[in-house]
Scaffold this active site. Structure first.
Site, PDB file in Angstrom:
ATOM      1  N   ARG A  48      50.910  70.630  42.954  1.00  0.00           N
ATOM      2  CA  ARG A  48      50.935  71.572  41.834  1.00  0.00           C
ATOM      3  C   ARG A  48      50.240  72.879  42.209  1.00  0.00           C
ATOM      4  O   ARG A  48      50.619  73.953  41.765  1.00  0.00           O
ATOM      5  CB  ARG A  48      50.277  70.957  40.591  1.00  0.00           C
ATOM      6  CG  ARG A  48      50.129  71.944  39.420  1.00  0.00           C
ATOM      7  CD  ARG A  48      49.843  71.245  38.102  1.00  0.00           C
ATOM      8  NE  ARG A  48      48.821  70.236  38.208  1.00  0.00           N
ATOM      9  CZ  ARG A  48      47.500  70.498  38.210  1.00  0.00           C
ATOM     10  NH1 ARG A  48      47.062  71.743  38.128  1.00  0.00           N
ATOM     11  NH2 ARG A  48      46.623  69.505  38.294  1.00  0.00           N
ATOM     12  N   TYR A 101      67.040  89.691  26.917  1.00  0.00           N
ATOM     13  CA  TYR A 101      67.463  88.296  26.842  1.00  0.00           C
ATOM     14  C   TYR A 101      66.842  87.644  25.607  1.00  0.00           C
ATOM     15  O   TYR A 101      65.648  87.782  25.345  1.00  0.00           O
ATOM     16  CB  TYR A 101      67.044  87.575  28.117  1.00  0.00           C
ATOM     17  CG  TYR A 101      67.148  86.081  28.051  1.00  0.00           C
ATOM     18  CD1 TYR A 101      68.338  85.463  27.649  1.00  0.00           C
ATOM     19  CD2 TYR A 101      66.070  85.274  28.376  1.00  0.00           C
ATOM     20  CE1 TYR A 101      68.434  84.093  27.569  1.00  0.00           C
ATOM     21  CE2 TYR A 101      66.163  83.890  28.310  1.00  0.00           C
ATOM     22  CZ  TYR A 101      67.346  83.303  27.905  1.00  0.00           C
ATOM     23  OH  TYR A 101      67.428  81.940  27.824  1.00  0.00           O
ATOM     24  N   ASP A 173      61.864  93.077  34.092  1.00  0.00           N
ATOM     25  CA  ASP A 173      62.754  91.951  34.360  1.00  0.00           C
ATOM     26  C   ASP A 173      63.895  92.487  35.225  1.00  0.00           C
ATOM     27  O   ASP A 173      64.727  93.259  34.760  1.00  0.00           O
ATOM     28  CB  ASP A 173      63.287  91.378  33.040  1.00  0.00           C
ATOM     29  CG  ASP A 173      64.151  90.135  33.246  1.00  0.00           C
ATOM     30  OD1 ASP A 173      64.726  89.981  34.341  1.00  0.00           O
ATOM     31  OD2 ASP A 173      64.266  89.335  32.298  1.00  0.00           O
ATOM     32  N   LYS A 198      69.687  82.927  38.418  1.00  0.00           N
ATOM     33  CA  LYS A 198      70.828  83.824  38.400  1.00  0.00           C
ATOM     34  C   LYS A 198      71.195  84.310  39.805  1.00  0.00           C
ATOM     35  O   LYS A 198      71.568  83.519  40.648  1.00  0.00           O
ATOM     36  CB  LYS A 198      70.528  84.980  37.440  1.00  0.00           C
ATOM     37  CG  LYS A 198      69.977  84.554  36.070  1.00  0.00           C
ATOM     38  CD  LYS A 198      70.843  83.547  35.351  1.00  0.00           C
ATOM     39  CE  LYS A 198      70.448  83.313  33.896  1.00  0.00           C
ATOM     40  NZ  LYS A 198      69.115  82.714  33.692  1.00  0.00           N
TER      41      LYS A 198
END
Length: 382
Positions: A48, A101, A173, A198
Site C-alpha cells: 500500500r 465531468y 484535469d 481513458k
C-alpha cells in the site's frame, strides 16, 4: 531523453537487471521481506505504501507531464478525492468550471461540501469571470480543458497567473488532452490529474488515476492520503497503464486525425445545430487551444436540432461507434451525456442539454467512422 515518444517508452522502465528482460517485472506482492527489524530493502515494506511497479508508473507520468512527483491511484476519482482532501479544509472554497465531468462535481458537491468545503462554478473560459468569482477563502481553482462534454477551452496560463495572485492552487484535469497534446505544468498549473482509464491506458481494459506536480509540499499532502486512505493502484492495472502509454503519442495523432474528419462531416449537416470541437476555426476557444495544445484530440460533441428524441435516435443508430460510457480507447464510443455520464448533475448549474451527443473518436479507419455518422444522421432526416 527529450522526445515525448522516447520518454513514453523508456521513462521509469529500466530493464530487469537480473534477467535483462526488456519489460520490468510486475511485482504482484502484498509485502516485502525485511533484512532485519526496520531494515527495508530499497525502502519497500508494504505494497500500500510502495511497490516497484507503481513507482515506475509514477516516475513515468511525472516525466511526461514535466513534473518531479507522480502518484498513481486505483481510479480517476480516487486521485481527485486525494487531491481535493489534501488541499482543502472545512471553510475553504473550490472554484470549478461550469462544464466538468459529472463525477468531479458530485465528489465536491455531495461528499466534500457536507464536510464544510464551499463549491461554486464559473465560466472558466472567461478569465474576467474567474477573477470575479475568486473569494478570499478560495484555495483551489479546478480547470478541465477541453471540458467534458462541451469542449470548452480554458486559458491555463492566464488562469494560473490569476490563481497565484490569490495564493490559490491551480489544478488541471488533463484527461481529454493527455500529456501527448498538452502539458499544463509548463503553462503554470500546480498540479495535473488524469483518469488513466481513458487515453493513457487507451484500450478500455484498465481503471486508474494519476497525479503529477513539481510542488513537493503538494506531493507530500496528496501522497499522505494515497497511503493513509489506501486508494492505490494495483500492480497489474499499473502494468496495463504503462503498456498503454508506450503508444500514446501515435494513438493521439490518429485520434486527432479521425476526430477532425468526423467534426468536419458534422459541421454543415442540416440536422446538426452546433459542433463542439476545438480544432474547428469557428470554435470560440480555437485560438487558445491552438496555442496551448499540440493537436486537438479525439473528443467531439455536437447538438442536434431535433432535441432529446433526435439525440436518442442517433445514439442508438451507430454501429462502429458503440453506445457506452467512458472514452479514450482505441475503439469509438457514442455517449448521451444527459442520461449517462452526466446524469448526476441534472438539476444543477452543470446540467447538460438533452440534445447533446458526445463522441470518443477511436483509431479505426476514418472512412468507416464518417460513414457510420452519416448513416445515423440519415435516420434523423428520413
Amino acid at each position: 531523453m527529450t522526445g515525448f515518444a522516447t520518454r513514453a517508452i523508456h521513462a521509469g522502465q529500466e530493464f530487469d537487471p537480473t534477467t535483462g528482460a526488456v519489460i520490468p517485472p510486475v511485482y504482484q506482492t502484498s509485502t516485502f521481506v525485511q533484512e532485519h527489524v526496520g531494515g527495508l530493502r530499497k525502502g519497500y515494506e508494504y505494497a500500500r505504501g510502495t511497490n516497484p511497479t507503481r513507482d515506475a508508473l509514477q516516475t513515468l507520468i511525472a516525466d511526461l507531464e514535466g513534473g518531479s512527483h507522480g502518484l498513481s491511484f486505483a481510479y480517476g476519482l480516487a486521485a481527485e478525492d486525494a487531491v481535493l482532501r489534501g488541499l482543502l479544509r472545512p471553510g475553504d472554497h473550490v472554484l470549478m468550471g461550469n462544464d466538468v465531468y459529472g463525477g468531479t462535481h458530485r465528489l465536491a458537491n455531495r461528499i466534500l461540501a457536507p464536510w464544510g468545503v464551499q463549491l461554486s462554478t464559473v465560466e472558466m473560459s472567461d478569465v474576467d469571470a474567474v477573477a470575479e468569482a475568486i473569494r478570499p477563502e478560495t484555495r483551489v481553482l479546478w480547470l478541465e480543458t477541453p471540458s467534458n462534454p462541451l469542449m470548452k477551452i480554458t486559458d491555463i496560463e492566464a488562469v494560473a497567473v490569476l490563481g497565484h495572485e490569490h495564493d490559490t492552487t491551480v489544478v488541471v484535469d488533463n484527461t481529454f488532452a493527455s500529456p501527448a497534446l498538452q502539458t499544463p505544468l509548463a503553462l503554470g498549473a500546480d498540479l495535473v490529474v488524469h483518469s488513466a482509464t481513458k487515453y493513457l491506458g487507451g484500450h478500455s481494459d484498465v481503471l486508474g488515476g494519476l497525479v503529477a506536480t513539481s510542488d513537493a509540499r503538494i506531493a507530500e499532502q496528496v501522497g499522505f492520503l494515497q497511503f493513509a486512505a489506501g486508494g492505490v493502484s494495483a500492480p497489474w492495472e499499473v502494468f496495463l497503464t504503462i503498456r498503454g502509454i508506450k503508444t500514446l503519442q501515435i494513438r493521439m495523432a490518429r485520434h486527432s486525425d479521425n476526430a477532425e474528419a468526423v467534426a468536419k462531416e458534422l459541421v454543415d449537416h442540416p440536422a446538426v445545430e452546433a459542433v463542439y470541437y476545438p480544432g474547428l476555426p469557428e470554435h470560440p476557444g480555437h485560438e487558445v487551444a491552438a496555442r496551448q495544445m499540440r493537436r486537438f484530440g479525439g473528443m467531439v460533441s455536437f447538438a442536434l436540432r431535433g432535441g432529446a428524441p433526435a439525440a436518442r435516435i442517433f445514439a442508438e443508430s451507430t454501429s462502429v461507434f458503440q453506445l457506452a460510457e467512458s472514452l479514450g480507447g482505441v475503439e469509438s464510443l457514442v455517449n448521451y451525456p444527459a442520461e449517462m455520464t452526466h446524469a448526476s448533475v441534472r438539476g444543477t448549474e452543470l446540467e447538460v442539454p438533452d440534445n447533446i451527443i458526445r463522441l470518443s473518436v477511436g483509431i479505426e479507419d476514418p472512412d468507416d467512422l464518417v460513414a457510420d455518422v452519416q448513416t445515423a444522421l440519415r435516420r434523423l432526416t428520413s
